[in-house]
Motif scaffolding. Structure first.
Motif, PDB file in Angstrom:
ATOM      1  N   GLU A 281      -3.812  14.384  -6.891  1.00  0.00           N
ATOM      2  CA  GLU A 281      -3.328  13.064  -6.461  1.00  0.00           C
ATOM      3  C   GLU A 281      -4.526  12.226  -6.083  1.00  0.00           C
ATOM      4  OE1 GLU A 281      -1.031  11.010  -6.723  1.00  0.00           O
ATOM      5  OE2 GLU A 281       0.355  11.118  -5.036  1.00  0.00           O
ATOM      6  N   LEU A 282      -4.553  10.989  -6.579  1.00  0.00           N
ATOM      7  CA  LEU A 282      -5.648  10.075  -6.234  1.00  0.00           C
ATOM      8  C   LEU A 282      -5.108   8.998  -5.313  1.00  0.00           C
ATOM      9  CD1 LEU A 282      -7.628   9.188  -9.483  1.00  0.00           C
ATOM     10  CD2 LEU A 282      -8.494  10.231  -7.391  1.00  0.00           C
TER      11      LEU A 282
ATOM     12  N   ARG B 183      -2.024   0.276  -6.522  1.00  0.00           N
ATOM     13  CA  ARG B 183      -3.164   1.193  -6.384  1.00  0.00           C
ATOM     14  C   ARG B 183      -4.485   0.452  -6.416  1.00  0.00           C
ATOM     15  NH1 ARG B 183      -2.337   6.884  -7.521  1.00  0.00           N
ATOM     16  NH2 ARG B 183      -0.112   7.228  -7.638  1.00  0.00           N
TER      17      ARG B 183
ATOM     18  N   ILE C 260      -8.447  12.457   4.611  1.00  0.00           N
ATOM     19  CA  ILE C 260      -7.052  12.018   4.699  1.00  0.00           C
ATOM     20  C   ILE C 260      -6.225  12.528   3.505  1.00  0.00           C
ATOM     21  CG2 ILE C 260      -7.519   9.788   3.574  1.00  0.00           C
ATOM     22  CD1 ILE C 260      -5.031  10.465   6.451  1.00  0.00           C
TER      23      ILE C 260
ATOM     24  N   THR D  18      -2.726  14.683   3.534  1.00  0.00           N
ATOM     25  CA  THR D  18      -1.323  14.318   3.788  1.00  0.00           C
ATOM     26  C   THR D  18      -0.329  14.923   2.790  1.00  0.00           C
ATOM     27  OG1 THR D  18      -1.787  12.191   2.765  1.00  0.00           O
ATOM     28  CG2 THR D  18      -1.702  12.217   5.154  1.00  0.00           C
TER      29      THR D  18
ATOM     30  N   ALA E 260      -7.356  -3.783   5.265  1.00  0.00           N
ATOM     31  CA  ALA E 260      -6.379  -4.782   5.692  1.00  0.00           C
ATOM     32  C   ALA E 260      -5.090  -4.139   6.209  1.00  0.00           C
ATOM     33  CB  ALA E 260      -6.073  -5.722   4.534  1.00  0.00           C
TER      34      ALA E 260
ATOM     35  N   GLU F 227      -9.336   2.401   7.645  1.00  0.00           N
ATOM     36  CA  GLU F 227     -10.668   2.217   7.060  1.00  0.00           C
ATOM     37  C   GLU F 227     -11.326   1.023   7.747  1.00  0.00           C
ATOM     38  OE1 GLU F 227     -11.814   4.182   4.813  1.00  0.00           O
ATOM     39  OE2 GLU F 227     -10.088   5.087   3.814  1.00  0.00           O
ATOM     40  N   PRO F 228     -12.664   1.052   7.902  1.00  0.00           N
ATOM     41  CA  PRO F 228     -13.313  -0.140   8.459  1.00  0.00           C
ATOM     42  C   PRO F 228     -13.000  -1.348   7.569  1.00  0.00           C
ATOM     43  CG  PRO F 228     -14.931   1.594   7.947  1.00  0.00           C
ATOM     44  CD  PRO F 228     -13.604   2.088   7.492  1.00  0.00           C
TER      45      PRO F 228
ATOM     46  N   ARG G 159       0.851  -1.202   0.000  1.00  0.00           N
ATOM     47  CA  ARG G 159       0.000   0.000   0.000  1.00  0.00           C
ATOM     48  C   ARG G 159       0.884   1.248   0.000  1.00  0.00           C
ATOM     49  NH1 ARG G 159      -3.037  -3.705  -0.388  1.00  0.00           N
ATOM     50  NH2 ARG G 159      -4.981  -4.129   0.745  1.00  0.00           N
TER      51      ARG G 159
ATOM     52  N   LYS H  39      -5.020   6.349   7.526  1.00  0.00           N
ATOM     53  CA  LYS H  39      -6.410   6.317   7.985  1.00  0.00           C
ATOM     54  C   LYS H  39      -6.818   4.854   8.076  1.00  0.00           C
ATOM     55  CE  LYS H  39     -11.029   7.807   7.311  1.00  0.00           C
ATOM     56  NZ  LYS H  39     -12.089   8.032   6.386  1.00  0.00           N
TER      57      LYS H  39
HETATM   58  C1  LIG Z   1      -0.374   7.646  -4.069  1.00  0.00           C
HETATM   59  C2  LIG Z   1      -1.198   7.195  -2.876  1.00  0.00           C
HETATM   60  C3  LIG Z   1      -1.073   7.860  -1.692  1.00  0.00           C
HETATM   61  C4  LIG Z   1      -1.844   7.464  -0.588  1.00  0.00           C
HETATM   62  N1  LIG Z   1      -1.696   8.131   0.589  1.00  0.00           N
HETATM   63  C5  LIG Z   1      -2.414   7.733   1.676  1.00  0.00           C
HETATM   64  C6  LIG Z   1      -2.263   8.387   2.934  1.00  0.00           C
HETATM   65  O1  LIG Z   1      -1.488   9.345   3.078  1.00  0.00           O
HETATM   66  N2  LIG Z   1      -2.986   7.937   3.987  1.00  0.00           N
HETATM   67  C7  LIG Z   1      -3.878   6.887   3.862  1.00  0.00           C
HETATM   68  O2  LIG Z   1      -4.507   6.507   4.853  1.00  0.00           O
HETATM   69  N3  LIG Z   1      -4.041   6.271   2.678  1.00  0.00           N
HETATM   70  C8  LIG Z   1      -3.329   6.661   1.599  1.00  0.00           C
HETATM   71  N4  LIG Z   1      -3.493   5.994   0.400  1.00  0.00           N
HETATM   72  C9  LIG Z   1      -4.443   4.866   0.349  1.00  0.00           C
HETATM   73  C10 LIG Z   1      -3.764   3.604   0.865  1.00  0.00           C
HETATM   74  O3  LIG Z   1      -2.748   3.205  -0.017  1.00  0.00           O
HETATM   75  C11 LIG Z   1      -4.744   2.426   0.980  1.00  0.00           C
HETATM   76  O4  LIG Z   1      -5.348   2.181  -0.258  1.00  0.00           O
HETATM   77  C12 LIG Z   1      -5.836   2.680   1.996  1.00  0.00           C
HETATM   78  O5  LIG Z   1      -5.260   3.085   3.209  1.00  0.00           O
HETATM   79  C13 LIG Z   1      -6.680   1.426   2.224  1.00  0.00           C
HETATM   80  O6  LIG Z   1      -5.824   0.340   2.492  1.00  0.00           O
HETATM   81  P1  LIG Z   1      -6.247  -0.850   3.444  1.00  0.00           P
HETATM   82  O7  LIG Z   1      -5.365  -2.007   3.162  1.00  0.00           O
HETATM   83  O8  LIG Z   1      -6.323  -0.375   4.841  1.00  0.00           O
HETATM   84  O9  LIG Z   1      -7.720  -1.163   2.926  1.00  0.00           O
HETATM   85  P2  LIG Z   1      -8.118  -2.324   1.895  1.00  0.00           P
HETATM   86  O10 LIG Z   1      -8.069  -3.634   2.555  1.00  0.00           O
HETATM   87  O11 LIG Z   1      -7.321  -2.134   0.657  1.00  0.00           O
HETATM   88  O12 LIG Z   1      -9.607  -1.943   1.657  1.00  0.00           O
HETATM   89  C14 LIG Z   1      -9.966  -0.872   0.750  1.00  0.00           C
HETATM   90  C15 LIG Z   1     -11.383  -0.423   1.089  1.00  0.00           C
HETATM   91  O13 LIG Z   1     -12.307  -1.492   1.016  1.00  0.00           O
HETATM   92  C16 LIG Z   1     -13.029  -1.609   2.226  1.00  0.00           C
HETATM   93  N5  LIG Z   1     -13.175  -3.046   2.603  1.00  0.00           N
HETATM   94  C17 LIG Z   1     -12.172  -3.965   2.642  1.00  0.00           C
HETATM   95  N6  LIG Z   1     -12.668  -5.162   3.011  1.00  0.00           N
HETATM   96  C18 LIG Z   1     -13.986  -4.982   3.218  1.00  0.00           C
HETATM   97  C19 LIG Z   1     -15.046  -5.823   3.621  1.00  0.00           C
HETATM   98  N7  LIG Z   1     -14.838  -7.118   3.905  1.00  0.00           N
HETATM   99  N8  LIG Z   1     -16.280  -5.303   3.742  1.00  0.00           N
HETATM  100  C20 LIG Z   1     -16.509  -3.990   3.458  1.00  0.00           C
HETATM  101  N9  LIG Z   1     -15.545  -3.151   3.071  1.00  0.00           N
HETATM  102  C21 LIG Z   1     -14.294  -3.631   2.961  1.00  0.00           C
HETATM  103  C22 LIG Z   1     -12.207  -0.899   3.271  1.00  0.00           C
HETATM  104  O14 LIG Z   1     -12.989  -0.278   4.244  1.00  0.00           O
HETATM  105  C23 LIG Z   1     -11.490   0.152   2.473  1.00  0.00           C
HETATM  106  O15 LIG Z   1     -12.261   1.300   2.402  1.00  0.00           O
HETATM  107  C24 LIG Z   1      -2.744   6.380  -0.696  1.00  0.00           C
HETATM  108  C25 LIG Z   1      -2.859   5.715  -1.913  1.00  0.00           C
HETATM  109  C26 LIG Z   1      -2.089   6.104  -2.994  1.00  0.00           C
HETATM  110  C27 LIG Z   1      -2.209   5.357  -4.291  1.00  0.00           C
END
Ligand SMILES: Cc1cc2nc3c(=O)[nH]c(=O)nc-3n(C[C@H](O)[C@H](O)[C@H](O)COP(=O)(O)OP(=O)(O)OC[C@H]3O[C@@H](n4cnc5c(N)ncnc54)[C@H](O)[C@@H]3O)c2cc1C
Ligand code: FES
Length: 581
Positions: free
Chosen positions: A468-469, A505, A349, A352, A309, A305-306, A285, A303
């Motif tokens: 930025e996305l 991504r 978020i 950042t 992972a 997220e609920p 990530r 952040k």
């Molecule tokens: C260039 C870039 C910069 C970034 N900068 C930041 C940053 O500064 N801070 C930051 O916090 N993030 C940032 N992100 C996003 C980060 O990379 C992650 O994608 C994000 O934090 C989610 O990752 P995760 O593994 O926690 O969630 P994931 O497991 O990838 O889940 C993604 C989404 O799906 C939902 N989800 C997953 N499983 C379930 C389920 N069983 N039921 C319902 N919903 C579900 C989660 O709630 C979440 O919203 C950035 C991304 C990019 C590409």
């Protein structure tokens, strides 16, 4: 004397191609008798994808009979018919190594001017049934060229083509094409090209890219956004040294080198990529750096997220001493040099990367006019509220607007927030932004689309609006008819036997299968959004960040991309890969 041998036209049609529908005008057929040549087209002609073809600068495509003879020999083909290369004028004479950009010609009753070499894309390969065609035309210096219409008039097969004047600088089509696409770009020649007023705006932008390419910088700055190479290759271990609670669901991690030596400086706005252990394989990530650029340690803010992972893993495991694998800072969403006004606009978020920019402005350009606009739900979710307030107090020309969509009873208007509601068009209008403001946006996709449109309506130049996305970027699939979008998924069928490929991504890691001809085809089978045009290693449209791992090219690209990047259309993995896709 050059002669117009054939005039060909064709309207776009839908063609089946690898299970998809392509809307293309590459099928042209010769027409008898006079045809009216107008500013945008010959009568009866059209283009399917106006982003890449057609328009005033590319009204007529020209290809030479001599090149037909050449390709018949090189490709062993005896089936090439006029219009085969998608051209409108098939001509005798006018070779690419003699015709110059800016040359003017009289053809029948019309006057035309050469604007640029042809930009080859996959559709000429479709039409020729030769997928390598786009690359071959560049490598063999036979691209053909486009004309714009100075005087409209009738043209027909058999017309003589009379040269009226030579373009300034006398740069030939073949010379210009090689300057952009082949290695060894000369800055002096790029400057020469820029002094040809007839050169189309798209090519002028590419020439400016070449001109601005830093000494020793790898890659092709005429075709891809220039970026310094990553500070290290692949992932390296960094140690968590401290944690900060920012809000209920956002926490920051400080990351340092194991031996305490200062980490390479990142640019304000860049991100790190973390590889974390996950139950079903590694979680890869990205997180934008939120601290002061140039600090000896990095700070990221996550952040949770609920059900997310990586967020859940870090929340449970991040303690001082935890070692995580980290890829070097990268990304082109960075604060550009200059001293004009700056808008830093974020939601949630998304604060950042723009917070890192705010730190940079305070540290090195405190006199710049800065607008800090941030949207949060309420005070409890307002990230970096105290930190940003303190930073903004150090900028004498700062303007602040904080929007709380649902302020809580304890949130104080005019102290904690400026207005209740979201960041709307009215809020943006009320900022009084100067038209030369450079804007940096980060937040949810739809929000950024709305804000970008509104900033355009306020008169900000699109080139000054950067965003930025925090997820996959929009794909670019020229000419492909829209189809329902599926979220990224493993490809159909049994998993492949190859190394794991992480599309970071898109949050997807899947084993490579040699059933696919390239990483581009593999990504498409996974519905990972991708950008491409030639599909054969010429145009660099498919350039993507290679966060870690190695690839092999086949065919070899005409020119390699910059360090830390790869061309997905002509590569396959030779090790585990993490891609910024
Ligand atoms: C260039 C870039 C910069 C970034 N900068 C930041 C940053 O500064 N801070 C930051 O916090 N993030 C940032 N992100 C996003 C980060 O990379 C992650 O994608 C994000 O934090 C989610 O990752 P995760 O593994 O926690 O969630 P994931 O497991 O990838 O889940 C993604 C989404 O799906 C939902 N989800 C997953 N499983 C379930 C389920 N069983 N039921 C319902 N919903 C579900 C989660 O709630 C979440 O919203 C950035 C991304 C990019 C590409
Ligand atoms: S799509 Fe043109 S180089 Fe890859």
């Amino acid at each position: 004397m050059a002669t117009l041998l054939t005039v060909s036209v064709g309207l776009p049609k839908d063609v089946d191609w690898r299970g998809r529908t392509v809307h293309t005008g590459v099928w042209k057929r010769p027409v008898d008798g006079p045809v009216m040549l107008r500013r945008l087209n010959l009568d009866g002609d059209g283009q399917g994808d106006l982003g890449g073809h057609g328009g005033e600068q590319r009204a007529v495509l020209v290809y030479q009979r001599d090149s037909y003879r050449y390709w018949a020999k090189v490709l062993g083909r005896d089936d090439l018919v006029p219009g085969q290369f998608g051209e409108n004028f098939t001509v005798d004479g006018l070779p690419d190594d003699e015709v110059c950009v800016g040359d003017r010609y009289r053809v029948g009753g019309a006057v035309v001017e050469v604007t640029q070499p042809r930009v080859t894309c996959y559709r000429v390969g479709m039409r020729m049934n030769e997928p390598r065609m786009a690359a071959l035309m560049v490598a063999h210096h036979r691209p053909g060229f486009y004309l714009r219409v100075i005087t409209e008039g009738l043209v027909q097969a058999g017309d003589e083509i009379v040269k009226l004047s030579t373009g300034p600088e006398a740069m030939t089509v073949a010379e210009l094409d090689a300057l952009l696409y082949l290695p060894g770009h000369s800055r002096a020649d790029a400057a020469r090209a820029l002094s040809i007023p007839a050169l189309s705006p798209g090519w002028q932008a590419s020439m400016r890219g070449l001109l601005d390419q830093a000494d020793g910088q790898e890659g092709n700055a005429g075709l891809e956004t220039a970026a310094a190479p990553p500070a290290w290759t692949g992932f390296r271990p960094l140690t968590v040294t401290a944690l900060d609670e920012e809000t209920r669901d956002v926490f920051s991690l400080h990351l340092a080198a194991a031996d305490g030596s200062p980490l390479p400086a990142a640019l304000p706005g860049q991100f790190l990529t973390l590889r974390l252990p996950g139950p079903g394989g590694p979680l890869v990530r990205s997180y934008s750096l939120s601290g002061t650029p140039g600090d000896a340690v990095y700070r990221i803010s996550v952040k949770q997220e609920p059900h997310g992972a990586a967020g859940t893993y870090l929340r449970a495991n991040a303690r001082p001493g935890l070692v995580v694998e980290v890829a070097a800072p990268r990304g082109t969403f960075t604060l550009e040099s200059g001293d004009g006004p700056v808008l830093l606009l974020s939601a949630g978020i998304g604060a950042t990367p723009v917070l890192a920019m705010l730190h940079a402005l305070v540290a090195s350009q405190p006199d710049r006019a800065v607008w800090w606009v941030h949207g949060a739900r309420d005070g409890s979710e307002h990230v970096f509220a105290a930190e940003s307030r303190e930073l903004l107090a150090g900028l004498p020309h700062a303007h602040v607007h904080i929007c709380y969509s649902r302020p809580a009873p304890q949130d104080r208007p005019d102290r904690d927030f400026t207005s209740a509601g979201r960041i709307t068009a009215a809020v943006l209008r009320g900022l009084g932004l100067p038209p030369d403001t450079s804007a940096y946006l980060c937040g949810p996709t739809e929000f950024m689309q709305d804000v970008t449109a509104e900033l355009g309506a306020l008169g900000l130049d699109a080139g000054r609006v950067h965003s930025e996305l925090f997820g996959a970027q929009a794909g670019l699939t020229p000419g492909i008819a829209a189809a329902p979008v599926r979220p990224p998924h493993a490809p159909e069928g049994a998993p492949g036997p190859g190394p794991a490929v992480s599309f970071v991504r898109s949050g997807l890691t899947v084993p490579w299968s040699p059933a696919y001809a390239s990483l581009l085809e593999f990504a498409e089978a996974c519905d990972v959004p991708v950008r491409w045009s030639c599909r054969t290693g010429v145009c660099h449209t498919c350039v993507s960040g290679l966060l870690s791992g190695q690839v092999a090219y086949s065919p070899e690209p005409v020119e390699e991309p910059g360090d830390g990047n790869l061309l997905i259309c002509c590569s396959e993995p030779t090790s585990e890969l993490a891609l910024d896709l």
